[in-house]
Design an enzyme around this catalytic site. Structure first.
Site, PDB file in Angstrom:
ATOM      1  N   LYS A 149       2.462  14.336  -1.614  1.00 63.39           N
ATOM      2  CA  LYS A 149       3.404  13.262  -1.965  1.00 63.39           C
ATOM      3  C   LYS A 149       3.123  12.745  -3.376  1.00 63.39           C
ATOM      4  O   LYS A 149       4.032  12.573  -4.183  1.00 63.39           O
ATOM      5  CB  LYS A 149       3.267  12.098  -0.969  1.00 63.39           C
ATOM      6  CG  LYS A 149       3.994  10.838  -1.407  1.00 63.39           C
ATOM      7  CD  LYS A 149       3.783   9.672  -0.466  1.00 63.39           C
ATOM      8  CE  LYS A 149       2.606   8.818  -0.804  1.00 63.39           C
ATOM      9  NZ  LYS A 149       2.828   7.768  -1.805  1.00 63.39           N
ATOM     10  N   ASN A 150       1.853  12.503  -3.673  1.00 61.75           N
ATOM     11  CA  ASN A 150       1.523  11.868  -4.953  1.00 61.75           C
ATOM     12  C   ASN A 150       1.687  12.790  -6.154  1.00 61.75           C
ATOM     13  O   ASN A 150       1.597  12.333  -7.293  1.00 61.75           O
ATOM     14  CB  ASN A 150       0.088  11.307  -4.928  1.00 61.75           C
ATOM     15  CG  ASN A 150       0.013  10.026  -4.106  1.00 61.75           C
ATOM     16  OD1 ASN A 150       1.039   9.534  -3.634  1.00 61.75           O
ATOM     17  ND2 ASN A 150      -1.186   9.500  -3.941  1.00 61.75           N
ATOM     18  N   CYS A 175       2.982  -0.485  -1.289  1.00 63.02           N
ATOM     19  CA  CYS A 175       2.003  -0.952  -0.304  1.00 63.02           C
ATOM     20  C   CYS A 175       1.377  -2.262  -0.756  1.00 63.02           C
ATOM     21  O   CYS A 175       1.082  -2.443  -1.937  1.00 63.02           O
ATOM     22  CB  CYS A 175       0.882   0.068  -0.139  1.00 63.02           C
ATOM     23  SG  CYS A 175       1.329   1.496   0.847  1.00 63.02           S
ATOM     24  N   ARG A 197      -1.974  -4.874  -7.898  1.00 67.22           N
ATOM     25  CA  ARG A 197      -1.426  -3.650  -8.490  1.00 67.22           C
ATOM     26  C   ARG A 197      -0.493  -3.915  -9.667  1.00 67.22           C
ATOM     27  O   ARG A 197       0.717  -3.634  -9.614  1.00 67.22           O
ATOM     28  CB  ARG A 197      -0.722  -2.807  -7.430  1.00 67.22           C
ATOM     29  CG  ARG A 197      -1.635  -2.399  -6.321  1.00 67.22           C
ATOM     30  CD  ARG A 197      -0.986  -1.457  -5.359  1.00 67.22           C
ATOM     31  NE  ARG A 197      -1.093  -0.073  -5.772  1.00 67.22           N
ATOM     32  CZ  ARG A 197      -0.582   0.930  -5.074  1.00 67.22           C
ATOM     33  NH1 ARG A 197       0.069   0.711  -3.975  1.00 67.22           N
ATOM     34  NH2 ARG A 197      -0.729   2.171  -5.480  1.00 67.22           N
ATOM     35  N   LEU A 225      -1.235  -1.856 -17.724  1.00 66.50           N
ATOM     36  CA  LEU A 225      -1.778  -0.702 -18.456  1.00 66.50           C
ATOM     37  C   LEU A 225      -0.691   0.334 -18.751  1.00 66.50           C
ATOM     38  O   LEU A 225      -0.749   1.038 -19.760  1.00 66.50           O
ATOM     39  CB  LEU A 225      -2.928  -0.061 -17.673  1.00 66.50           C
ATOM     40  CG  LEU A 225      -4.097  -1.015 -17.398  1.00 66.50           C
ATOM     41  CD1 LEU A 225      -5.177  -0.331 -16.575  1.00 66.50           C
ATOM     42  CD2 LEU A 225      -4.685  -1.525 -18.723  1.00 66.50           C
ATOM     43  N   ASP A 280      -7.601   6.617  -1.092  1.00 71.70           N
ATOM     44  CA  ASP A 280      -6.564   6.901  -0.100  1.00 71.70           C
ATOM     45  C   ASP A 280      -7.137   7.509   1.185  1.00 71.70           C
ATOM     46  O   ASP A 280      -6.379   7.744   2.133  1.00 71.70           O
ATOM     47  CB  ASP A 280      -5.503   7.847  -0.687  1.00 71.70           C
ATOM     48  CG  ASP A 280      -4.586   7.116  -1.655  1.00 71.70           C
ATOM     49  OD1 ASP A 280      -4.652   5.884  -1.728  1.00 71.70           O
ATOM     50  OD2 ASP A 280      -3.803   7.802  -2.350  1.00 71.70           O
ATOM     51  N   ARG A 329       6.389   7.438   5.291  1.00 68.81           N
ATOM     52  CA  ARG A 329       6.418   7.465   3.827  1.00 68.81           C
ATOM     53  C   ARG A 329       5.501   8.560   3.287  1.00 68.81           C
ATOM     54  O   ARG A 329       5.728   9.070   2.202  1.00 68.81           O
ATOM     55  CB  ARG A 329       5.956   6.110   3.262  1.00 68.81           C
ATOM     56  CG  ARG A 329       6.945   4.993   3.466  1.00 68.81           C
ATOM     57  CD  ARG A 329       6.459   3.732   2.772  1.00 68.81           C
ATOM     58  NE  ARG A 329       5.984   4.053   1.427  1.00 68.81           N
ATOM     59  CZ  ARG A 329       4.997   3.444   0.800  1.00 68.81           C
ATOM     60  NH1 ARG A 329       4.367   2.444   1.366  1.00 68.81           N
ATOM     61  NH2 ARG A 329       4.632   3.806  -0.411  1.00 68.81           N
TER      62      ARG A 329
HETATM   63  C1  UD1 Z   1      -1.947   6.190  -7.334  1.00 68.07           C
HETATM   64  C2  UD1 Z   1      -1.574   6.747  -5.989  1.00 68.07           C
HETATM   65  C3  UD1 Z   1      -2.246   5.941  -4.883  1.00 68.07           C
HETATM   66  C4  UD1 Z   1      -3.754   5.910  -5.108  1.00 68.07           C
HETATM   67  C5  UD1 Z   1      -4.054   5.423  -6.510  1.00 68.07           C
HETATM   68  C6  UD1 Z   1      -5.545   5.509  -6.855  1.00 68.07           C
HETATM   69  C7  UD1 Z   1       0.633   7.667  -6.252  1.00 68.07           C
HETATM   70  C8  UD1 Z   1       2.084   7.601  -5.910  1.00 68.07           C
HETATM   71  N1  UD1 Z   1      -0.122   6.677  -5.808  1.00 68.07           N
HETATM   72  O1  UD1 Z   1      -1.451   4.863  -7.400  1.00 68.07           O
HETATM   73  O2  UD1 Z   1      -1.945   6.568  -3.622  1.00 68.07           O
HETATM   74  O3  UD1 Z   1      -4.341   5.015  -4.183  1.00 68.07           O
HETATM   75  O4  UD1 Z   1      -3.361   6.225  -7.477  1.00 68.07           O
HETATM   76  O5  UD1 Z   1      -6.004   6.793  -6.705  1.00 68.07           O
HETATM   77  O6  UD1 Z   1       0.196   8.609  -6.879  1.00 68.07           O
HETATM   78  N2  UD1 Z   1      -4.158  -1.011 -12.488  1.00 68.07           N
HETATM   79  C9  UD1 Z   1      -4.079  -2.061 -13.343  1.00 68.07           C
HETATM   80  N3  UD1 Z   1      -3.036  -2.095 -14.232  1.00 68.07           N
HETATM   81  C10 UD1 Z   1      -2.118  -1.104 -14.290  1.00 68.07           C
HETATM   82  C11 UD1 Z   1      -2.209  -0.017 -13.413  1.00 68.07           C
HETATM   83  C12 UD1 Z   1      -3.250   0.010 -12.516  1.00 68.07           C
HETATM   84  O7  UD1 Z   1      -4.889  -2.983 -13.318  1.00 68.07           O
HETATM   85  O8  UD1 Z   1      -1.202  -1.193 -15.130  1.00 68.07           O
HETATM   86  C13 UD1 Z   1      -5.256  -0.965 -11.501  1.00 68.07           C
HETATM   87  C14 UD1 Z   1      -4.780  -0.991 -10.067  1.00 68.07           C
HETATM   88  O9  UD1 Z   1      -4.511  -2.292  -9.635  1.00 68.07           O
HETATM   89  C15 UD1 Z   1      -5.936  -0.351  -9.364  1.00 68.07           C
HETATM   90  C16 UD1 Z   1      -6.435   0.693 -10.375  1.00 68.07           C
HETATM   91  O10 UD1 Z   1      -5.931   0.271 -11.636  1.00 68.07           O
HETATM   92  O11 UD1 Z   1      -6.938  -1.297  -9.150  1.00 68.07           O
HETATM   93  C17 UD1 Z   1      -5.982   2.102 -10.106  1.00 68.07           C
HETATM   94  O12 UD1 Z   1      -4.579   2.124  -9.940  1.00 68.07           O
HETATM   95  P1  UD1 Z   1      -3.711   3.420 -10.275  1.00 68.07           P
HETATM   96  O13 UD1 Z   1      -4.619   4.589 -10.439  1.00 68.07           O
HETATM   97  O14 UD1 Z   1      -2.796   3.106 -11.404  1.00 68.07           O
HETATM   98  O15 UD1 Z   1      -2.875   3.593  -8.943  1.00 68.07           O
HETATM   99  P2  UD1 Z   1      -1.380   4.111  -8.790  1.00 68.07           P
HETATM  100  O16 UD1 Z   1      -1.084   5.091  -9.876  1.00 68.07           O
HETATM  101  O17 UD1 Z   1      -0.471   2.977  -8.601  1.00 68.07           O
END
Ligand code: UD1
Length: 431
Positions: A22-23, A126, A131, A135, A316, A408
């Site tokens: 999915k990801n 979720c 989140r 960044l 995950d 999902r």
């Molecule tokens: C993706 C995955 C999710 C997985 C996560 C971490 C998908 C669709 N989802 O989510 O299943 O749990 O990677 O492996 O691929 N953060 C910030 N600012 C930002 C972006 C992120 O502070 O702008 C923080 C988040 O809150 C979190 C960390 O960075 O604490 C990692 O998040 P991120 O790797 O970006 O997760 P996703 O890409 O949303």
């Protein structure tokens, strides 16, 4: 709303085919917005998140076609999806569509890169911590975008196109790295992404972008270089196997006992998690067909894990591993370092009789001899899977409510488990 009924206590024996990830599928589908040619994706899982993303892409003007059944297709074989973004007719991704799935925010990058502007609602998804998307916005700004936030929307503009730059992520972010890769591929000049996510799904996206004509080096390491090109073309790409689904079923077997071949699984995508499962007492063997996991009697050993960006233990799989540890012979500590507030499954596991204490970002799990089936509620995608794992080993009947979270992210979950001897059925909601 559908529910899943599970009667625990059956060992699992047989074969479980692993679906496309999915990801990886989600960012790959979003990458179709970068080109006016056709992007064909094979091995796309049939999931609610994918269907929702198709609605979002359709709203921007993407035509899509899903191939029908072919002779000899396995019922759980992935789909082939053709995506054609010849004309982007709408650069706005509205709240109603984006609020249900966080990854849909990533459309901001290709739309901005191709059209010079994008307006995307701040995301939902979720409920696991705040989140933020700061960044992702920072990455686009480094590439020359002007960003405003207005009434819940991010408005990004680059009227003369994006230009290459240096993006140094203070924290590893998968979505940030996807965003940077897609935007930089169509920017003028050279981009350096530092502290990039090394997750396999990032490599899969980069591989597909390269097939489309992007110039990317270093995906899979923490420094990625992109030389922007003026146009990307079409391509055909198969989605890589789902490492989270693989780990989840491996833990199902480690919990319930039995012997299952996870067909098509790639062990290199989750080596750390497989090592932890082996430490818990299951046998994990790599075969030419995938990964074979077995546990024939014997206690589950307690194992401490800490979630980390790839190649560490994935966040995950944290909830699922905690479920396994609820029946370990002793105490284990599970530390969550990626997301705050990703322990909502703890109170649901307690309904089975699990003993878990929380101490900030650590869950201390004291194994119990027996879990008892109970009515439980799925709170988020991965947490739902942990309830299934507990239910497989619990005495008596468990009813998992709110299974739309499972839909999902897990394709054909009941069929895959029932095919290996689990007593599991979906009960459609009345009316
Ligand atoms: C993706 C995955 C999710 C997985 C996560 C971490 C998908 C669709 N989802 O989510 O299943 O749990 O990677 O492996 O691929 N953060 C910030 N600012 C930002 C972006 C992120 O502070 O702008 C923080 C988040 O809150 C979190 C960390 O960075 O604490 C990692 O998040 P991120 O790797 O970006 O997760 P996703 O890409 O949303």
């Amino acid at each position: 709303m559908d529910r899943i009924r599970i009667v625990g206590g059956q060992a699992l024996n047989g074969v479980i085919p692993i679906s496309g990830a999915k990801n990886a599928a989600l960012p790959l589908m979003i990458a179709s917005l970068l080109t006016d040619a056709t992007l064909t994706l094979d091995n796309v899982p049939r999931l609610a998140d994918g269907a929702q993303l198709l609605r979002i892409l359709g709203n921007h003007g993407v035509d899509y076609r899903i191939d029908g059944k072919r002779p000899g297709d396995h019922p759980t074989a992935g789909q082939t999806v053709h995506l054609d973004a010849r004309r982007i007719v709408d650069t706005t991704a509205p709240y109603e569509l984006v609020s249900r799935m966080r990854a849909s925010f990533w459309v901001v990058a290709p739309i901005l890169a191709r059209m010079g502007e994008a307006k995307v609602s701040l995301p939902g998804g979720c409920a696991i911590g705040t989140r933020p998307v700061d960044l992702l916005i920072m990455a686009l700004e480094r590439l020359g975008a002007e960003i405003e936030i207005e009434a819940g929307y991010v408005i990004a503009r680059a009227p003369r196109g994006l230009r290459g730059g240096e993006i140094d992520f203070p924290k590893v972010t998968v979505g940030g790295t996807h965003t940077a890769l897609m935007a930089a591929s169509l920017a003028h000049g050279h981009t350096l992404i530092k502290n990039a996510a090394r997750e396999p799904e990032v490599v899969d996206l980069a591989d597909c972008l390269i097939k489309m004509g992007a110039k990317i080096k270093g995906a899979g390491t923490s420094e990625i270089e992109v030389e922007g090109v003026s146009r990307l073309g079409g391509a055909r790409h198969a989605v890589l196997p789902d490492r989270i689904e693989t780990g989840t079923y491996a833990m199902c077997v480690a919990m319930a006992g039995g012997d299952v071949l996870l067909q098509g699984a790639r062990p290199d995508l989750l080596q750390n998690a497989l090592d932890m499962i082996a430490l818990s007492g299951a046998s994990v063997a790599v075969t030419p067909e995938g990964v074979r996991v077995a546990r024939k009697g014997g206690a589950i050993a307690p194992v401490n894990v800490t979630t980390e960006p790839f190649p560490g233990f994935p966040t995950d799989l944290q909830a699922q591993f905690m479920a396994l540890m609820t029946r370990a012979d002793g105490e284990s500590r599970i530390r969550e370092t990626i997301f705050e507030n990703r322990f909502m499954h703890v109170q649901e596991l307690a309904r089975f009789g699990a003993r878990i204490r929380l101490d900030n970002d650590v869950a201390i799990v004291t194994g119990v001899k027996t879990l008892k089936g109970a009515p439980v509620m799925a709170t988020d995608l991965r947490a739902s899977a942990c309830l299934v794992i507990a239910a497989l080993a619990a005495e008596g009947e468990t009813m998992v409510n709110r299974v739309y979270h499972l839909d999902r992210g897990f394709e054909h979950l009941e069929q895959k488990l029932a095919g290996c001897g689990a007593i599991v059925e979906r009960l459609a909601s009345p009316g």
